[in-house]
Design an enzyme around this catalytic site. Structure first.
Site, PDB file in Angstrom:
ATOM      1  N   GLU A   1       0.895  -1.159   0.000  1.00 16.56           N
ATOM      2  CA  GLU A   1       0.000   0.000   0.000  1.00 16.56           C
ATOM      3  C   GLU A   1       0.929   1.203   0.000  1.00 16.56           C
ATOM      4  O   GLU A   1       1.298   1.711   1.045  1.00 16.56           O
ATOM      5  CB  GLU A   1      -0.913  -0.056   1.232  1.00 16.56           C
ATOM      6  CG  GLU A   1      -2.165   0.775   1.047  1.00 16.56           C
ATOM      7  CD  GLU A   1      -1.954   2.229   1.379  1.00 16.56           C
ATOM      8  OE1 GLU A   1      -1.264   2.951   0.599  1.00 16.56           O
ATOM      9  OE2 GLU A   1      -2.484   2.652   2.413  1.00 16.56           O
TER      10      GLU A   1
ATOM     11  N   GLU B   1       3.816  10.619  -1.723  1.00 14.42           N
ATOM     12  CA  GLU B   1       4.935   9.996  -1.010  1.00 14.42           C
ATOM     13  C   GLU B   1       5.889   9.396  -2.044  1.00 14.42           C
ATOM     14  O   GLU B   1       5.582   9.373  -3.223  1.00 14.42           O
ATOM     15  CB  GLU B   1       4.405   8.921  -0.066  1.00 14.42           C
ATOM     16  CG  GLU B   1       3.598   9.538   1.055  1.00 14.42           C
ATOM     17  CD  GLU B   1       2.926   8.501   1.923  1.00 14.42           C
ATOM     18  OE1 GLU B   1       3.549   7.479   2.212  1.00 14.42           O
ATOM     19  OE2 GLU B   1       1.762   8.732   2.282  1.00 14.42           O
TER      20      GLU B   1
HETATM   21  C1  LIG Z   1       0.954   3.765   3.687  1.00 14.37           C
HETATM   22  S1  LIG Z   1       1.769   2.874   4.953  1.00 14.37           S
HETATM   23  C2  LIG Z   1       1.055   1.250   4.766  1.00 14.37           C
HETATM   24  C3  LIG Z   1       1.121   0.405   6.032  1.00 14.37           C
HETATM   25  C4  LIG Z   1       0.406  -0.961   5.931  1.00 14.37           C
HETATM   26  N1  LIG Z   1       0.887  -1.737   4.815  1.00 14.37           N
HETATM   27  C5  LIG Z   1      -1.084  -0.819   5.828  1.00 14.37           C
HETATM   28  O1  LIG Z   1      -1.623  -1.149   4.775  1.00 14.37           O
HETATM   29  O2  LIG Z   1      -1.720  -0.379   6.786  1.00 14.37           O
HETATM   30  C6  LIG Z   1       3.369   2.735   4.276  1.00 14.37           C
HETATM   31  C7  LIG Z   1       4.442   2.066   5.136  1.00 14.37           C
HETATM   32  O3  LIG Z   1       5.615   1.938   4.344  1.00 14.37           O
HETATM   33  C8  LIG Z   1       6.784   2.252   5.101  1.00 14.37           C
HETATM   34  N2  LIG Z   1       7.800   2.742   4.145  1.00 14.37           N
HETATM   35  C9  LIG Z   1       7.692   3.838   3.334  1.00 14.37           C
HETATM   36  N3  LIG Z   1       8.789   3.944   2.549  1.00 14.37           N
HETATM   37  C10 LIG Z   1       9.603   2.908   2.867  1.00 14.37           C
HETATM   38  C11 LIG Z   1      10.892   2.481   2.417  1.00 14.37           C
HETATM   39  N4  LIG Z   1      11.554   3.154   1.472  1.00 14.37           N
HETATM   40  N5  LIG Z   1      11.440   1.372   2.977  1.00 14.37           N
HETATM   41  C12 LIG Z   1      10.774   0.690   3.957  1.00 14.37           C
HETATM   42  N6  LIG Z   1       9.548   1.043   4.424  1.00 14.37           N
HETATM   43  C13 LIG Z   1       8.969   2.134   3.883  1.00 14.37           C
HETATM   44  C14 LIG Z   1       6.302   3.284   6.103  1.00 14.37           C
HETATM   45  O4  LIG Z   1       7.126   3.276   7.259  1.00 14.37           O
HETATM   46  C15 LIG Z   1       4.853   2.828   6.383  1.00 14.37           C
HETATM   47  O5  LIG Z   1       4.794   1.975   7.510  1.00 14.37           O
END
Ligand SMILES: C[S@@+](CC[C@H](N)C(=O)[O-])C[C@H]1O[C@@H](n2cnc3c(N)ncnc32)[C@H](O)[C@@H]1O
Length: 309
Positions: A104, A113
């Site tokens: 997601e 983002e």
């Molecule tokens: C929009 S949230 C989705 C969380 C979960 N999958 C949900 O559906 O509720 C995005 C997640 O991706 C992680 N994230 C964003 N960019 C990232 C990266 N480059 N490497 C690792 N994690 C990342 C963030 O920390 C966040 O927890």
């Protein structure tokens, strides 16, 4: 945007349009025995869905300390096949290729983002040939805002409130992107598709998007409204359109600094350019009619203000 706190996760989990759509898509796409990568696993909700769909291994990858809570959630929900991986999407290693990547990654208006580029690099490194991605297609859309109230809010500083001349900043609200929840009757009936990406084959994040709206009736509009749709699986489409049930993404509002009058049959060409700005993406946009052009440069949405000003 920080995901270290619980409130963004609570907002996503409470968004049942989003979360239920992912649950149904994962049940449709993940087959018993599949190896799954959950990129940006957050609280781990999508990993739990994947394990319940029969995955033999799920790699839950995130860079935020929320992963510690996710570990507990996996244990409390008897998810024995989930392995957590703490790190940046680009730098991690996996012991095997995977059959499915679920993520997601979508921000406001899809690109607010910066998760798409790391997702594509993970795909190239770890998704087996013929593997599947959830979502596998996403599209951007635009409409024209007909509700004057959204414009009126932004003109507040022009009214000399409290007897003070705010001339120094009165144009400023028109130089930033609002994150607004438009109702279906606040945008023109005619909307535009700005384009679509297909995640399994996309080489890079496309920076330019465009489409045309033809106004059937005469009217006055106050800005451009933007949203995205995502095809999560063959049978599950997640739409964040103002014409569909609301989601936590709401909509982008690129405001006009003065009303735009349209005559019947007039066209408005909408162009949007994504401008990567370090940890976030900014936007340039234009709305072009045969008679005039409205545009905004390097705009960021308001959740970023404290970081960018
Ligand atoms: C929009 S949230 C989705 C969380 C979960 N999958 C949900 O559906 O509720 C995005 C997640 O991706 C992680 N994230 C964003 N960019 C990232 C990266 N480059 N490497 C690792 N994690 C990342 C963030 O920390 C966040 O927890």
């Amino acid at each position: 945007m920080t995901y270290d706190n619980i409130l963004p996760h609570l907002s996503m989990l409470r968004d049942s349009v989003r979360t239920d759509a992912y649950r149904r898509a994962i049940a449709e796409v993940v087959r018993p025995g599949d190896r799954v990568l959950d990129f940006g696993s957050g609280t781990g909700v999508l990993s739990v869905f994947a394990e319940r769909a029969g995955a033999s291994r799920v790699y839950a990858l995130d860079r935020s300390p929320m992963l510690n809570a996710a570990k507990q959630i996996f244990s409390d929900n008897d998810c024995k096949n989930v392995e957590v991986i703490f790190g940046e999407g680009d730098t991690i290693e996996l012991p095997t290729e995977v059959d499915v990547i679920v993520s997601e990654w979508m921000g406001h208006f899809l690109f607010a983002e910066q998760m798409l580029e790391p997702l594509l690099r993970l795909r190239d490194r770890f998704l087996r040939k013929g593997g599947r991605i959830i979502p596998d297609r996403c599209s951007l859309h635009a409409g024209l805002v007909t509700a004057a109230s959204h414009f009126d809010e932004l003109t507040f500083l022009r009214t000399r409130p409290y007897g003070i001349d705010f001339g120094a900043v009165e144009r400023w609200p028109f130089c930033e992107i609002g994150v607004v929840r438009f109702q279906h009757d606040e945008i023109l009936g005619d909307t535009a598709s700005l384009g679509e990406i297909e995640l399994t084959t996309l080489p890079r994040m496309p920076l330019k998007w465009s489409g045309r709206i033809t106004s059937r009736d005469p009217g006055v509009v106050f800005g451009v409204c933007g949203w995205f749709d995502a095809q999560l699986s063959p049978g599950v489409r997640l739409s964040t359109s103002p014409l569909e049930p609301p989601t936590h993404w709401w909509h982008f509002f690129f405001p006009f600094d003065r009303p735009l009058e349209l005559s019947a049959g007039e066209t408005v060409d909408i162009e949007v350019k994504i401008v990567p700005l370090g940890m976030q993406n900014g936007y340039e946009w234009r709305a072009v009619t045969p008679r005039e052009t409205r545009e905004g440069d390097n705009m960021v949405h308001q959740a970023w203000l404290s970081r960018t000003r």
